[in-house]
Design an enzyme around this catalytic site. Structure first.
Site, mmCIF file in Angstrom:
data_model
loop_
_atom_site.group_PDB
_atom_site.id
_atom_site.type_symbol
_atom_site.label_atom_id
_atom_site.label_comp_id
_atom_site.label_asym_id
_atom_site.label_seq_id
_atom_site.Cartn_x
_atom_site.Cartn_y
_atom_site.Cartn_z
ATOM 1 N N HIS A 128 8.890 -3.203 -7.026
ATOM 2 C CA HIS A 128 8.327 -2.797 -8.324
ATOM 3 C C HIS A 128 9.412 -2.160 -9.201
ATOM 4 O O HIS A 128 9.113 -1.251 -9.986
ATOM 5 C CB HIS A 128 7.178 -1.786 -8.163
ATOM 6 C CG HIS A 128 6.041 -2.225 -7.299
ATOM 7 N ND1 HIS A 128 4.967 -2.929 -7.785
ATOM 8 C CD2 HIS A 128 5.798 -2.047 -5.975
ATOM 9 C CE1 HIS A 128 4.101 -3.157 -6.796
ATOM 10 N NE2 HIS A 128 4.581 -2.632 -5.695
ATOM 11 N N SER A 174 5.759 -5.588 -1.182
ATOM 12 C CA SER A 174 5.798 -4.187 -1.602
ATOM 13 C C SER A 174 6.134 -3.264 -0.414
ATOM 14 O O SER A 174 7.255 -3.329 0.084
ATOM 15 C CB SER A 174 4.466 -3.839 -2.271
ATOM 16 O OG SER A 174 4.526 -2.606 -2.934
ATOM 17 N N ALA A 175 5.215 -2.442 0.065
ATOM 18 C CA ALA A 175 5.521 -1.587 1.218
ATOM 19 C C ALA A 175 5.963 -2.417 2.422
ATOM 20 O O ALA A 175 6.821 -1.989 3.207
ATOM 21 C CB ALA A 175 4.292 -0.742 1.575
ATOM 22 N N GLY A 213 0.862 -1.179 0.000
ATOM 23 C CA GLY A 213 0.000 0.000 0.000
ATOM 24 C C GLY A 213 0.895 1.224 0.000
ATOM 25 O O GLY A 213 1.828 1.305 -0.795
ATOM 26 N N GLU A 237 8.862 -6.685 -10.413
ATOM 27 C CA GLU A 237 7.611 -7.398 -10.162
ATOM 28 C C GLU A 237 7.763 -8.847 -10.617
ATOM 29 O O GLU A 237 8.249 -9.102 -11.712
ATOM 30 C CB GLU A 237 6.456 -6.704 -10.896
ATOM 31 C CG GLU A 237 6.199 -5.312 -10.345
ATOM 32 C CD GLU A 237 4.942 -4.650 -10.900
ATOM 33 O OE1 GLU A 237 4.323 -5.196 -11.832
ATOM 34 O OE2 GLU A 237 4.579 -3.576 -10.386
HETATM 35 CA CA LIG Z 1 2.909 1.299 -2.820
#
Ligand SMILES: [Ca+2]
Ligand SMILES: [Ca+2]
Lengths: 264, 264
Positions: free
Chosen positions: B178, B141-142, B108, B214
């Site tokens: 990413h 991700s985060a 997020g 990714e």
């Molecule tokens: Ca993000």
């Protein structure tokens, strides 16, 4: 309110040179010697346009190599007929701000720029000179971000930790420079720019965000704001759909803090 | 060093479902009931793989709607045979961390996530449980960003102001999730990802940055690190050229803080 701002999305447009796409706007904004480079120097004429600026104070804090950055900016501004002094060459940065006839804050990394503005204690003095004394302020990219409420809608990486995300606050909204729509052919799954701005507006009491695409800029004169350049701009407001504004649009409603929502 | 980490670049791969591209890695990582969804439930067999995890503690702080996010994560983890509790449903977040058998920190906004981790005072307790007690930690991700030295190489917008960019520090380097190369056909002039990471390395004493594309993920078991997934990864080191690493590469040298540069 004497405020005069030229807030440019990007320093270089694809296929052009440094500040090439906005050089006519720069001449209009700072006034004075607006000579055509196609004319021999003896034919260059000074054009009086009100309070002409002879020398611009450059803030190169957003890039690591401040000397090289200053050379680039000085070359361009001299071509346009202005002297350019850099704040990093001044013995007293606050004093340099107090004496400035005009400001140009260049792009680079927004976190690095804002941290250096705080480290050099010039945030409130720049605000005072612009808002009270009417010293014209030009920003590009990161230099546009720091002119707004906060740097919370920058695209840059947080490479250094500033004491706050609050910025100079010359306008009561935020800007996202280099705004762009997602590439429909992309397989990349990271958030789109619009999704990132939507996340910002999930937070309480967040101001409007003007998505300035590359090629566009906002001219603010007192309480009047106009969209200039070559592209439309997209406005994001908390809890409302985004709205596109055409070139030449009057965006003065953005300057009314807490004012009515824009009619669309 | 008991540390066990599964650091995933992205939660969803183009064309797949939530955590679909890494679900076999999740089962391998947390162990236990690794049943095939194609088998009827009476044929599902528990597979013992050491310290099996029955319930995972989910951290949904990176998204605004924590309830909806928890439903999404719970559905997926239940499909894989795990219970999932969310830290935001616990009366005492620190106590929930103390009792956790495994962590999953979802993606997020990285700033929102790190601020909430600090606000709930769980940063040092998660570190202690992972580094001393060997509680397995999965991030996406985060959630991968906050497992590293700092969030200084996140791609996210700084929508809220955390008290620090220092993160949980489960490894002595940073990750850029990413990660992507610039589109050669693009006319966009904003910095490329590599340029942004280079700006980070212009700052003194900055750690290495692993660009996880990714589809890729890093498995850390004690002092061993291995690149898994479907893509290569690119390593950025201050003052040195970047290096590509193939799938399956042993990246254990990254775990040696201040160790020798990687041989290429
Ligand atoms: Ca993000
Ligand atoms: Ca920038």
């Amino acid at each position: 309110m004497k405020r005069r701002l030229l807030l440019v999305s990007n320093s270089t447009l694809h296929g052009g040179g440094y500040l090439g796409h906005c050089q006519d706007n720069i001449s209009d904004f700072f006034g004075k010697v607006n000579f055509s480079s196609s004319l021999p120097s003896e034919d260059r004429k000074s054009v009086d346009e009100g309070q002409d600026v002879k020398s611009v104070l450059f803030v190169p804090y957003a890039l690591h190599d401040r000397d090289a950055y200053t050379r680039t900016a000085r070359d361009k501004f001299q071509t346009l007929g202005y002297e350019l002094e850099s704040i990093h060459e001044a013995s007293d940065p606050v004093e340099a701000v107090r004496k400035a006839e005009g400001f140009f804050i260049g792009g680079g990394n927004t976190f690095r720029l804002l941290k250096s503005l705080y480290d050099n204690q010039v945030v409130s003095e720049i605000r005072r000179r612009v808002m009270e004394d009417g010293v014209p302020y030009m920003g590009s990219s990161a230099g546009t971000n720091v002119a707004t409420v906060s740097i919370s809608t920058t695209n840059d990486m947080p490479i250094v930790f500033p004491p706050s995300f609050s910025a100079i606050g010359l306008v009561p909204f935020n800007i996202n420079p280099h705004y762009l729509e997602p590439d429909p052919g992309s397989r990349h799954m990271g958030e789109t720019r619009e999704q990132r701005i939507t996340q910002y507006h999930e937070e309480p009491d967040t101001p409007q965000v003007l998505g300035l695409r590359e090629g566009s800029m906002l001219l603010v004169e007192g309480n009047r704001a106009t969209l200039l350049g070559t592209t439309k701009a997209k406005l994001f407001s908390r809890g409302r759909p985004s709205v596109e504004y055409d070139l030449g649009s009057d965006l003065s409603f953005l300057l009314t803090d807490g004012g009515p929502p824009p009619s669309t």
